[in-house]
Scaffold this motif. Structure first.
Motif, mmCIF file in Angstrom:
data_model
loop_
_atom_site.group_PDB
_atom_site.id
_atom_site.type_symbol
_atom_site.label_atom_id
_atom_site.label_comp_id
_atom_site.label_asym_id
_atom_site.label_seq_id
_atom_site.Cartn_x
_atom_site.Cartn_y
_atom_site.Cartn_z
ATOM 1 N N ILE A 25 49.567 -43.521 -62.475
ATOM 2 C CA ILE A 25 49.996 -44.027 -61.671
ATOM 3 C C ILE A 25 49.629 -45.473 -61.206
ATOM 4 C CG2 ILE A 25 50.041 -42.454 -59.662
ATOM 5 C CD1 ILE A 25 47.573 -42.983 -58.843
ATOM 6 N N SER A 26 50.146 -46.319 -61.069
ATOM 7 C CA SER A 26 50.009 -47.944 -60.199
ATOM 8 C C SER A 26 49.168 -48.692 -59.406
ATOM 9 C CB SER A 26 51.198 -48.892 -60.320
ATOM 10 O OG SER A 26 51.815 -48.464 -58.887
ATOM 11 N N THR A 60 50.685 -47.831 -56.070
ATOM 12 C CA THR A 60 50.833 -46.864 -55.333
ATOM 13 C C THR A 60 49.193 -46.573 -55.149
ATOM 14 O OG1 THR A 60 51.972 -46.055 -57.239
ATOM 15 C CG2 THR A 60 51.597 -44.559 -56.229
ATOM 16 N N ARG A 95 47.996 -45.303 -51.090
ATOM 17 C CA ARG A 95 47.597 -44.090 -50.473
ATOM 18 C C ARG A 95 46.100 -44.497 -49.416
ATOM 19 N NH1 ARG A 95 48.993 -38.625 -51.962
ATOM 20 N NH2 ARG A 95 50.821 -39.288 -53.748
ATOM 21 N N GLU A 132 54.901 -46.446 -65.500
ATOM 22 C CA GLU A 132 54.973 -45.767 -64.290
ATOM 23 C C GLU A 132 56.682 -46.595 -63.692
ATOM 24 O OE1 GLU A 132 54.153 -47.135 -60.304
ATOM 25 O OE2 GLU A 132 53.692 -46.247 -59.574
ATOM 26 N N ARG A 186 58.557 -43.277 -65.700
ATOM 27 C CA ARG A 186 58.346 -41.885 -65.085
ATOM 28 C C ARG A 186 59.183 -41.953 -63.723
ATOM 29 N NH1 ARG A 186 54.598 -42.925 -62.116
ATOM 30 N NH2 ARG A 186 55.713 -41.099 -60.266
ATOM 31 N N LEU A 232 46.838 -35.603 -55.615
ATOM 32 C CA LEU A 232 46.112 -37.002 -55.372
ATOM 33 C C LEU A 232 46.029 -36.347 -53.455
ATOM 34 C CD1 LEU A 232 47.920 -40.206 -55.505
ATOM 35 C CD2 LEU A 232 46.065 -39.024 -56.841
ATOM 36 N N LEU A 233 44.482 -36.158 -52.555
ATOM 37 C CA LEU A 233 44.592 -35.694 -51.777
ATOM 38 C C LEU A 233 44.972 -36.656 -50.754
ATOM 39 C CD1 LEU A 233 42.665 -34.760 -53.305
ATOM 40 C CD2 LEU A 233 40.908 -35.487 -51.852
ATOM 41 N N LEU A 265 44.449 -38.867 -47.133
ATOM 42 C CA LEU A 265 44.070 -39.673 -46.242
ATOM 43 C C LEU A 265 42.908 -38.877 -45.327
ATOM 44 C CD1 LEU A 265 43.327 -42.965 -46.364
ATOM 45 C CD2 LEU A 265 44.180 -43.170 -44.847
#
Lengths: 117, 117
Positions: free
Chosen positions: A52-53, A56, A60, B3, B6, B22-23, B25
Motif C-alpha cells: 500500500i502507498s 493509503t 487509514r 499499487e 494492483r 488493516l484495523l 481506527l
DNA sequence: TTGCGCGATGTCGGATTTGACATATAGTTA
DNA sequence: TAACTATATGTCAAATCCGACATCGCGCAA
C-alpha cells in the motif's frame, strides 16, 4: 522503606544498595533515538509488505502522505504515538511491536560522519 | 507489484489477496489506550521498586512531579515518549519495555480501593 | 515527449503537550 | 497539635506536533 528514611540513612553514611541503576539523561535520549529508528523501519517494512502507498496508509489513520514519509524517515518531529498508530494500522499486534523493541536495533551504525578534509 | 497495477487488477474484478488485514481506527485507538495503561503501571511498579519519589524521578528526566503523577495515572494527555523516557530513566531496558508491550495487558483490575468501613 | 503515481521535503496556522506552579489530601514524625 | 513528605489535580504560557498543502524528482507507461 520510605524515601525520607532512606535519605536519613544515606546522610548518616550508609549506602542503601538496592538498584539505583538510573540512566543518565543522554543514555535515555540515545535509547529513544534508536527506538524511533527501529519503529520507523518496521513501519516501512510492514507497509511495503502490504503493497500500500503512503497515501493509503495516511488515509487509514487520518493523516497525510507527507507525515507518513516523515515517520518512515524517523524524523524527530514525529511522535511515538503516531509511529505506533501507523504500525497498528498495518495490522501489527502488540507482540509484533514488542519484538521491534526487543530487537538489537537493526542497524547498529550510528551517523557515519565524513572524515575531516 | 506496484499499487497502481494492483488497483487496475482489482478494478477488473480481481482480489489481490495478500494481507489486507488493516484495523479500523477505533481498534487502533483501543490498542493505544491499553498500551498507555500498561506503560503507566509498569512505570509505577519500577519507580516504587527503586524507592524513589515522583519528584526524584522527575528531576532525572527534567520534568515535574505533577507530570510524573499524570504519567502514572495514564492521563491521555501525556505522550508515549514521556512514558518511555520515564521507564528508561528507571533503568528499564528495551527488552523490559518490550515485555510490557507483549504482556496480555496487566489485568483489568483497576485501583483496588479499600472496602467501605 | 507528456502524463501520472509515488515518495521526499519544506512551510504554516492551529492543535496538543510541555514544565512549572498552586493547592489539596493523606500519612508520618515530633 | 504542628511540620514535613508524598502524591493528586488543575491551570497556563510556551514549546512541540499536527494535518494540509505545495513542490520537487524519479520511474513508468501512453
Amino acid at each position: 522503606m520510605k524515601e525520607s528514611k532512606r535519605k536519613k540513612l544515606e546522610a548518616a553514611g550508609w549506602r542503601v544498595g538496592s538498584a539505583d541503576e538510573l540512566l543518565g539523561l543522554s543514555a535515555v535520549e540515545s535509547l529513544l533515538v534508536d527506538l524511533r529508528l527501529a519503529l520507523s523501519q518496521a513501519l516501512r517494512r510492514r507497509r511495503e509488505k502490504l503493497h500500500i502507498s503512503q497515501r493509503t496508509l495516511a488515509e487509514r489513520i487520518k493523516s497525510s502522505q507527507s507525515r507518513i514519509a516523515k515517520m518512515e524517515a524517523a524524523d524527530p518531529e514525529v511522535s511515538f504515538e503516531l509511529l505506533l498508530r501507523g504500525l497498528f494500522a498495518t495490522g501489527a499486534t502488540r507482540r509484533e511491536v514488542a519484538s521491534v523493541f526487543s530487537e538489537p536495533t537493526t542497524t547498529a551504525k550510528r551517523k557515519p560522519r565524513q572524515a575531516a578534509s
